[in-house]
Design a protein around this motif. Structure first.
Motif, mmCIF file in Angstrom:
data_model
loop_
_atom_site.group_PDB
_atom_site.id
_atom_site.type_symbol
_atom_site.label_atom_id
_atom_site.label_comp_id
_atom_site.label_asym_id
_atom_site.label_seq_id
_atom_site.Cartn_x
_atom_site.Cartn_y
_atom_site.Cartn_z
ATOM 1 N N UNK A 205 4.051 4.533 -10.346
ATOM 2 C CA UNK A 205 3.423 4.056 -11.581
ATOM 3 C C UNK A 205 1.988 3.573 -11.371
ATOM 4 N N UNK A 206 1.503 3.646 -10.141
ATOM 5 C CA UNK A 206 0.135 3.204 -9.886
ATOM 6 C C UNK A 206 -0.800 4.394 -9.699
ATOM 7 N N UNK A 207 -1.681 4.625 -10.638
ATOM 8 C CA UNK A 207 -2.600 5.766 -10.490
ATOM 9 C C UNK A 207 -3.347 5.729 -9.171
ATOM 10 N N UNK A 208 -3.691 4.520 -8.729
ATOM 11 C CA UNK A 208 -4.492 4.469 -7.500
ATOM 12 C C UNK A 208 -3.691 4.909 -6.288
ATOM 13 N N UNK A 209 -2.391 4.658 -6.328
ATOM 14 C CA UNK A 209 -1.537 5.101 -5.223
ATOM 15 C C UNK A 209 -1.434 6.621 -5.250
ATOM 16 N N UNK B 266 -3.623 8.737 -6.431
ATOM 17 C CA UNK B 266 -4.893 9.286 -5.952
ATOM 18 C C UNK B 266 -5.012 9.132 -4.442
ATOM 19 N N UNK B 267 -4.586 7.977 -3.963
ATOM 20 C CA UNK B 267 -4.647 7.722 -2.526
ATOM 21 C C UNK B 267 -3.818 8.718 -1.761
ATOM 22 N N UNK B 268 -2.607 8.966 -2.228
ATOM 23 C CA UNK B 268 -1.726 9.907 -1.554
ATOM 24 C C UNK B 268 -2.331 11.312 -1.577
ATOM 25 N N UNK C 106 -5.379 12.152 -1.751
ATOM 26 C CA UNK C 106 -6.504 12.206 -0.815
ATOM 27 C C UNK C 106 -5.998 12.321 0.623
ATOM 28 N N UNK C 107 -4.983 11.531 0.931
ATOM 29 C CA UNK C 107 -4.457 11.568 2.297
ATOM 30 C C UNK C 107 -3.802 12.916 2.602
ATOM 31 N N UNK D 289 9.326 5.304 -1.020
ATOM 32 C CA UNK D 289 7.971 4.802 -0.806
ATOM 33 C C UNK D 289 7.881 3.459 -1.503
ATOM 34 N N UNK E 102 6.532 -1.018 -1.232
ATOM 35 C CA UNK E 102 6.038 -2.193 -0.526
ATOM 36 C C UNK E 102 7.189 -3.025 0.003
ATOM 37 N N UNK F 296 6.699 2.710 4.105
ATOM 38 C CA UNK F 296 6.092 1.533 3.490
ATOM 39 C C UNK F 296 4.694 1.928 3.050
ATOM 40 N N UNK F 297 4.197 1.217 2.066
ATOM 41 C CA UNK F 297 2.921 1.633 1.487
ATOM 42 C C UNK F 297 1.725 1.368 2.401
ATOM 43 N N UNK F 298 1.952 0.678 3.486
ATOM 44 C CA UNK F 298 0.858 0.520 4.441
ATOM 45 C C UNK F 298 0.834 1.644 5.480
#
Lengths: 214, 214
Positions: free
Chosen positions: B13-17, B19-21, B23-24, B85, B87, B107-109
């Motif tokens: 539910x987090x757009x930034x996550x 996008x982050x994924x 990108x990775x 996936x 936290x 984990x998200x880190x």
DNA sequence: TTAAAAATACCTAACTATAGGTATAAAAAA
DNA sequence: TTTTTTATACCTATAGTTAGGTATTTTTAA
């Protein structure tokens, strides 16, 4: 007429969040230079030698308390604008951040548009919140911005004993106090945390990590 | 010899996550087609009409329970590989995910390298964990070693509401039950945890990590 | 398909917490 | 040194929990 880019720091222990934020910031890459840090302390080091205009600061870092970190950042570099960033939806945490000089608070479910809007608003000197954070802030509460739960030694002690399931009377006996005094402390705690009973109080205390580290 | 790309779904539910994924995942974009979903239910709809080889599934979604969702995904499409996936560092959640057919847990880190490694391993049919998740899996919790109160669904539900500071009457109203029934459940909880009041009950529940997830 | 477990609901009485106050002395801060 | 905060203690009522039960129905597991 080319002006210097705004230095935008991201402090978050999750690489994917950092990448996500960078991607979401891309549309305005012309204006920003993004620097990122996994550790809170790394950013503090950076800040003592460099300038940052705005920092997106994760509240739950492994190596530092976000609220303390915010205070530290504003002490080293008062002009740096701090935006709290977290999954945590506790109103009291948001209030503490603001008290420590933050210019706003974003929940991690922030939408791309919101993110950019909030950054603009913060850079314009305004206090800003993401949609959900705003809703939480709007929630009616006795606790005003000025009177955020900072608890005294005695209160912390009583909190700890309440967490052990002890009654007012038992705590009074243990601390050689009048039960009425203990009762007053408990009532003050309820007020400070803006909760209505001991159960809720303890959960709030757990969430704010007031019970583990003493 | 060009084979079809692997369909990799991201549910978070987090757009930034998201996008982050993405990108990775870019370094291996040649092999994957990434599709993403903000809502758990959206992905379920997608899955009933399309195929997904692997899904990175956020456990704490607003509209669905990740653990239940995992079960549902495996029911609709048993071949789809699910990687949890989150936290959340609760071992019990990880175990429940595995029980429901997940192939691992990140984990998200998670670091960029780990992420790719884990995806490879999962696609190869192996069970995989991110570094920190592995550590957590390796040390059996106190809960599993000893005296864990095994509580029922209803009791868990009531525990959760007690943690929100709700009274017996309020809980009864919320669950459409008699207050007397709620009271019985609370009493049974007190007995199972061998504690004498709600405060102590909640602290025990926190310690046994029964409150963070539902 | 039984037996066991879970969920439901009830009773009485005692105990404890919560709400909304006031008040005073001792520490800390300003 | 004055002001503010902290810690102490009290009051009246009401609301809510806890301690002892018992008992029926509905689910789940053997």
């Amino acid at each position: 007429m080319q002006q210097d880019k705004i230095v935008l720091a991201i402090v978050d222990d999750h690489p994917m969040v950092i990448e996500g934020l960078k991607t979401l910031l891309k549309p305005e890459a012309a204006f920003y230079t993004a620097v990122s840090f996994i550790k809170g302390r790394e950013f503090i080091s950076f800040l003592s030698q460099n300038e940052a205009h705005l920092v997106l600061l994760d509240i739950s870092l492994p190596d530092a308390n976000g609220i303390e970190l915010c205070k530290e950042i504003k002490k080293i570099s008062p002009k740096t604008i701090v935006l709290g960033l977290s999954n945590q939806v506790e109103r009291s945490i948001m209030l503490q951040m603001l008290q420590n000089g933050a210019s706003g608070y974003l929940l991690k479910n922030v939408s791309p548009d919101e993110l950019l809007t909030c950054i603009h608003e913060a850079l314009d000197g305004r206090v800003t919140f993401s949609k959900e954070a705003k809703e939480i802030m709007a929630r009616p509460s006795k606790a005003e911005l000025g009177e955020v739960a900072s608890i005294t030694k005695r209160e912390k002690q009583i909190l700890q004993l309440l967490a052990q399931g002890k009654t007012t009377a038992a705590i009074a006996a243990e601390l050689f106090l009048s039960p009425l005094t203990v009762d007053t402390h408990r009532k003050n705690l309820l007020q400070k945390f803006d909760v209505k009973n001991t159960a809720e109080l303890l959960m709030a205390a757990v969430q704010q990590k007031l019970l583990s580290n003493m």
